[in-house]
Design a protein around this motif. Structure first.
Motif, short mmCIF file in Angstrom:
data_model
loop_
_atom_site.label_atom_id
_atom_site.label_comp_id
_atom_site.label_asym_id
_atom_site.label_seq_id
_atom_site.Cartn_x
_atom_site.Cartn_y
_atom_site.Cartn_z
N PRO A 48 77.14 75.09 -32.18
CA PRO A 48 78.21 74.78 -31.23
C PRO A 48 78.14 75.66 -29.99
O PRO A 48 78.35 75.19 -28.87
CB PRO A 48 79.47 75.05 -32.04
N THR A 49 77.81 76.95 -30.17
CA THR A 49 77.74 77.85 -29.01
C THR A 49 76.61 77.43 -28.08
O THR A 49 76.76 77.36 -26.86
CB THR A 49 77.49 79.29 -29.48
N ALA A 50 75.45 77.14 -28.70
CA ALA A 50 74.31 76.73 -27.88
C ALA A 50 74.60 75.44 -27.14
O ALA A 50 74.30 75.29 -25.95
CB ALA A 50 73.07 76.57 -28.76
N ILE A 51 75.22 74.49 -27.83
CA ILE A 51 75.53 73.21 -27.18
C ILE A 51 76.54 73.44 -26.06
O ILE A 51 76.43 72.86 -24.98
CB ILE A 51 76.10 72.20 -28.21
N ARG A 67 81.23 69.27 -37.31
CA ARG A 67 79.82 68.86 -37.34
C ARG A 67 79.47 68.31 -35.96
O ARG A 67 79.91 67.22 -35.60
CB ARG A 67 79.61 67.75 -38.37
N LEU A 68 78.71 69.05 -35.21
CA LEU A 68 78.35 68.61 -33.88
C LEU A 68 77.10 67.75 -33.92
O LEU A 68 76.07 68.15 -34.47
CB LEU A 68 78.14 69.82 -32.98
N SER A 69 77.23 66.56 -33.37
CA SER A 69 76.07 65.69 -33.32
C SER A 69 75.12 66.19 -32.23
O SER A 69 75.56 66.73 -31.23
CB SER A 69 76.52 64.27 -33.02
N THR A 70 73.83 66.02 -32.43
CA THR A 70 72.86 66.55 -31.49
C THR A 70 71.94 65.42 -31.00
O THR A 70 72.28 64.71 -30.08
CB THR A 70 72.05 67.68 -32.14
N ARG A 92 75.93 64.54 -24.02
CA ARG A 92 75.37 64.56 -22.67
C ARG A 92 74.69 65.88 -22.34
O ARG A 92 73.63 65.93 -21.75
CB ARG A 92 76.47 64.28 -21.65
N GLY A 93 75.32 66.98 -22.75
CA GLY A 93 74.81 68.29 -22.39
C GLY A 93 73.42 68.55 -22.92
O GLY A 93 72.62 69.29 -22.32
N ILE A 94 73.11 67.93 -24.06
CA ILE A 94 71.82 68.20 -24.71
C ILE A 94 70.65 67.64 -23.90
O ILE A 94 69.52 68.10 -24.02
CB ILE A 94 71.84 67.63 -26.14
#
Lengths: 354, 85
Positions: A48-51, A67-70, A92-94
């Protein structure tokens, strides 16, 4: 990290140029996917922090999903015999993360990156799930059959409340015996005889292999302690009564186990000589009502058997659905076949509960 | 003065369609492609609907109108009970 090889002896520029001209075969795309999957494991995971560093919508932490989708990797066809690596990004951020940059670099541009957003499981609609109290339109059936639809609730002459559906839903095409367990939801929807019995078969109109049939109907008495909401048409109001005559251009509705609530119109009536496929073979029906779906949808599909068809205006129960075709109708989505409900109520010596 | 009268075709009534349906059953009821003959709305009144399992040119050629009732022929394919998946 092991660099990807496209062939020996050529300069890097040459390899890229050659690669760009050659179609990527399916196995090559699969190999690339496997290679990238292992390479990405060497990178810092997308926590989550990296995202958050790549752009996440501000919200309270406790309302952000845990649960963060990637992103997901796959293979995408470009044209026959030519494939690319597929990257499906869920945030979007990824898209601007080092992970995607690495993928693009290692795949040498042979990659199809698309933002697909959040992907959620398809929820099972209410009409295929366990319903207590029981509702018209929900999944039901004899414990030996797949699943059909609970049409409506009726009262026997002794005052007991029962459910009405087709013979082939509650009486397994004449094969069932009085007292057999009826389960809700039907077996195909996870119902089990010992756990989900809600009614016992009371009586049915026998299906005849020879000669013309008029009805495919049966009733099953509710077991003690099983409650129902008799007149409720979930999402559509309440049934107001029964009719044997609706305007020929009236909008009709039904709620069924498979297709839920749908709308349609009468395509023809007093249809005789209709041969319908059953387990026992083709069975003839006379006096049938034919209905076509509205708005480009089929009016029914397999599993909707036993649905009560009612007028949208007035909410008057009109017919009992029992069969369908895959072709025909003005929208080409097939036709639905039903018989008058009032005739079924009379033959079974029951009355509609409102 | 002579008055020109045009014969006006009035739409078929439900009774006209029922009579035409009985006639259609005699004509094509035993045809292997026919699966059901009923009444339908047609041309502002009523008509006969003939359902087919597969297209059958001979049925289409035979039936266009019976007396005053129009005939609609439609391929609906096989029809099956709606339970079972």
């Amino acid at each position: 990290m092991r660099p990807r090889s496209y062939g020996g002896g050529r300069s890097d520029f040459g390899r890229r140029a050659l690669y760009a001209l050659r179609p990527m075969r399916l196995q090559s795309a699969r190999d690339l996917k496997a290679e990238l999957t292992s390479s990405l494991l060497d990178l810092e995971p997308l926590t989550p922090t990296a995202i958050g560093a790549y752009g996440i919508r501000a919200a309270r932490v406790d309302v952000v999903e845990r649960r963060l989708s990637t992103f997901a990797l796959g293979v995408a066809p470009r044209k026959p015999g030519d494939y690319r690596l597929a990257v499906r990004v869920q945030r979007r951020g990824i898209e601007s993360s080092p992970h995607i940059a690495l993928i693009k670099d290692l795949a040498r541009g042979e990659v199809d990156v698309r933002y697909v957003g959040r992907v959620v499981k398809s929820a099972t609609p209410w009409h295929r799930r366990l319903q207590r109290p029981l509702l018209a339109g929900s999944s039901v059936g004899h414990y030996e059959i797949t699943a059909g639809t609970l049409g409506c609730f009726v009262r026997l002459k002794n005052g007991a409340t029962a459910i009405l559906s087709n013979n082939h839903v509650l009486a397994d095409e004449n094969r069932a015996a009085r007292g057999d367990a009826i389960i809700q939801p039907g077996r195909y929807d996870g119902g089990r005889r010992k756990r989900d019995a809600v009614a016992s078969l009371q009586r049915f109109v026998r299906l005849k292999a020879k000669g013309a049939n008029a009805l495919d109907c049966a009733v099953a008495t509710l077991l003690d302690g099983v409650n129902c909401e008799p007149a409720v048409l979930k999402g559509s109001g309440r049934l107001q009564g029964v009719t044997d005559d609706v305007a020929e251009d009236a909008v009709l509705e039904k709620i069924g186990r498979t297709t839920g609530r749908t709308r349609g119109r009468i395509a023809s009536f007093e249809l005789d000589g209709l041969m319908v496929e059953y387990d026992a073979g083709n069975i003839r029906f006379d006096g049938v009502i034919e209905i076509e779906g509205a708005s480009g949808r089929a009016f029914s599909a397999g599993g909707d058997s036993g649905s009560v068809i009612y007028s949208r205006e007035g909410k008057l129960a009109y017919a009992l659905l029992f069969a369908n075709s895959q072709q025909g109708g003005s929208n080409g989505r097939g036709l639905t076949y039903a018989h008058p409900l009032s005739t079924a109520l009379e033959r079974l010596a029951v009355e509609l509960v409102l | 003065m002579a008055v020109e009268r045009r014969q006006r075709k009035s739409p078929a009534s439900k009774e006209d369609a029922r009579a035409a349906k009985a006639e259609a059953a005699k004509l094509v009821g035993d045809h292997p492609a026919v699966n059901g003959i009923g009444i339908t709305r047609a041309d502002g009144g009523y008509g006969v609907k003939v359902n087919l399992l597969d297209d059958a040119d001979d049925v289409r050629a035979l039936l266009d109108r019976i007396d005053v009732a129009p005939v609609r022929v439609e391929v609906v394919g096989p029809i099956a009970k709606s339970a079972g998946l």
